[in-house]
Design an enzyme around this catalytic site. Structure first.
Site, PDB file in Angstrom:
ATOM      1  N   GLY A  31       0.802  -1.220   0.000  1.00  0.00           N
ATOM      2  CA  GLY A  31       0.000   0.000   0.000  1.00  0.00           C
ATOM      3  C   GLY A  31       0.831   1.265   0.000  1.00  0.00           C
ATOM      4  N   GLU A  35       3.965   6.042  -8.004  1.00  0.00           N
ATOM      5  CA  GLU A  35       4.120   5.777  -9.436  1.00  0.00           C
ATOM      6  C   GLU A  35       4.873   4.476  -9.732  1.00  0.00           C
ATOM      7  OE1 GLU A  35       2.803   7.091 -12.263  1.00  0.00           O
ATOM      8  OE2 GLU A  35       1.533   8.043 -10.778  1.00  0.00           O
ATOM      9  N   HIS A  37       4.423   1.651  -8.096  1.00  0.00           N
ATOM     10  CA  HIS A  37       3.333   0.660  -8.131  1.00  0.00           C
ATOM     11  C   HIS A  37       2.472   0.884  -9.377  1.00  0.00           C
ATOM     12  CE1 HIS A  37       4.011   1.121  -3.653  1.00  0.00           C
ATOM     13  NE2 HIS A  37       4.219  -0.170  -3.823  1.00  0.00           N
ATOM     14  N   SER A 186       9.611   5.319  -3.620  1.00  0.00           N
ATOM     15  CA  SER A 186       9.451   4.360  -2.524  1.00  0.00           C
ATOM     16  C   SER A 186       8.438   4.911  -1.545  1.00  0.00           C
ATOM     17  CB  SER A 186      10.798   4.168  -1.817  1.00  0.00           C
ATOM     18  OG  SER A 186      10.610   3.539  -0.560  1.00  0.00           O
TER      19      SER A 186
END
Ligand code: PAF
Length: 284
Positions: A31, A35, A37, A186
């Site tokens: 979660g 960007e 992900h 990150s």
């Protein structure tokens, strides 16, 4: 887009999609999506009828003094992010759903690949990752799963896990997504103070300098890394955990690179109180 919290429901959803002849692309995450992900989701979206994103901050992969409690979480924001990206389902189980009241007794240990680099400073971390990833694969049973190359040790471990346990899923590694100044995206970048953020791109700068020197013909990796370690030591806010060059298959340290050979140069460093990682491909 729907959000599913139970194992029974996600299994049923996947079963029905497969009965319709649809393929499943899976993006496992913890979660606080960014960007990086987004790029994994885009790849899955391009390849499959169904895209499933899991959001689960996995307690098994955090050490006792690590940031499990304060790891950033924002499900409503993640839901909006996934919706905008065309995700079909978010699977967001609780720890109780995943591991029961009593917790899990089983751990998966991928020998050799997980004991050094990040594994050395985070004992048990990759056992926690391997265990949750295997469990998620068992639950979701996707055709393909997408992982970022920023966590290249994790990617190697997951590939090996799937091979060794004959789990029928194809693992796709996706390129690192960076901020404009080169800092790898990150979720932990959210911890950086403005002062930390200013110096954080030094990690990628370090890797790029080593990469450029190798491409120009330098072969003594130890010497290149030593020069960069001294340079980074001049930054008060940066403390190196490791700066290492390894081979692409076994992730074992390499000291020289001959013409035509490849390796990875990887760094982990605390910037202020935040531990960041990055890596770059070396080609001579
Ligand atoms: O890379 C991550 O976000 C996590 O390690 C993963 C793969 C979702 C397992 O918890």
């Amino acid at each position: 887009m729907i959000t599913i919290h139970s194992i029974e429901e996600i299994r049923l959803y996947v079963e029905q999609a497969k009965q319709r002849g649809e393929t499943i692309g899976f993006v496992p995450t913890m979660g606080f999506l960014h960007e990086g992900h987004g790029s994994l989701i885009d790849h899955a979206r391009g390849d499959h009828q169904q895209v499933i994103v899991s959001i689960f901050v996995n307690p098994l992969q955090f050490g006792p003094n690590e940031d499990f409690d304060r790891y950033p979480r924002d499900l409503p924001k993640d839901q909006a992010f996934c919706e905008a990206r065309g995700v079909d389902v978010i699977f967001a189980p609780s720890a109780k759903v995943m591991y029961g009241e009593e917790g899990a007794l089983t751990r998966i240990h991928v020998d050799a690949l997980g004991d050094h680099l990040c594994g050395a400073s985070r004992p048990g971390h990759f056992d926690g990752v391997a265990t949750v990833v295997a469990k998620l694969f068992n639950i979701v049973q996707p055709h393909r799963a997408y992982f970022g190359k920023k966590d290249f040790q994790q990617l190697s471990i997951v590939k090996r896990l799937v091979k060794d346990l004959s789990i029928p899923v194809e693992i796709i590694g996706v390129d690192i997504v960076r901020e404009a100044d080169g800092l790898a995206k990150s979720s932990r970048n959210a911890y950086l103070t403005p002062e930390d953020r200013t110096v954080a791109p030094e990690l990628q700068q370090t890797l790029k300098r080593i990469q450029a020197k190798v491409a120009e013909g330098a072969s003594d990796l130890d010497q290149l890394m030593e020069a960069e370690r001294s340079r980074l030591a001049s930054f008060e806010r940066i403390r190196i955990d490791y700066l290492t060059c390894v081979d692409l298959l076994q992730l074992q340290p390499i000291h020289k690179l001959d013409v035509g050979e490849e390796g990875v140069c990887a760094i982990a460093a605390f910037v202020g109180n935040t531990r960041l990682i990055d890596n770059i491909l070396l080609t001579r």
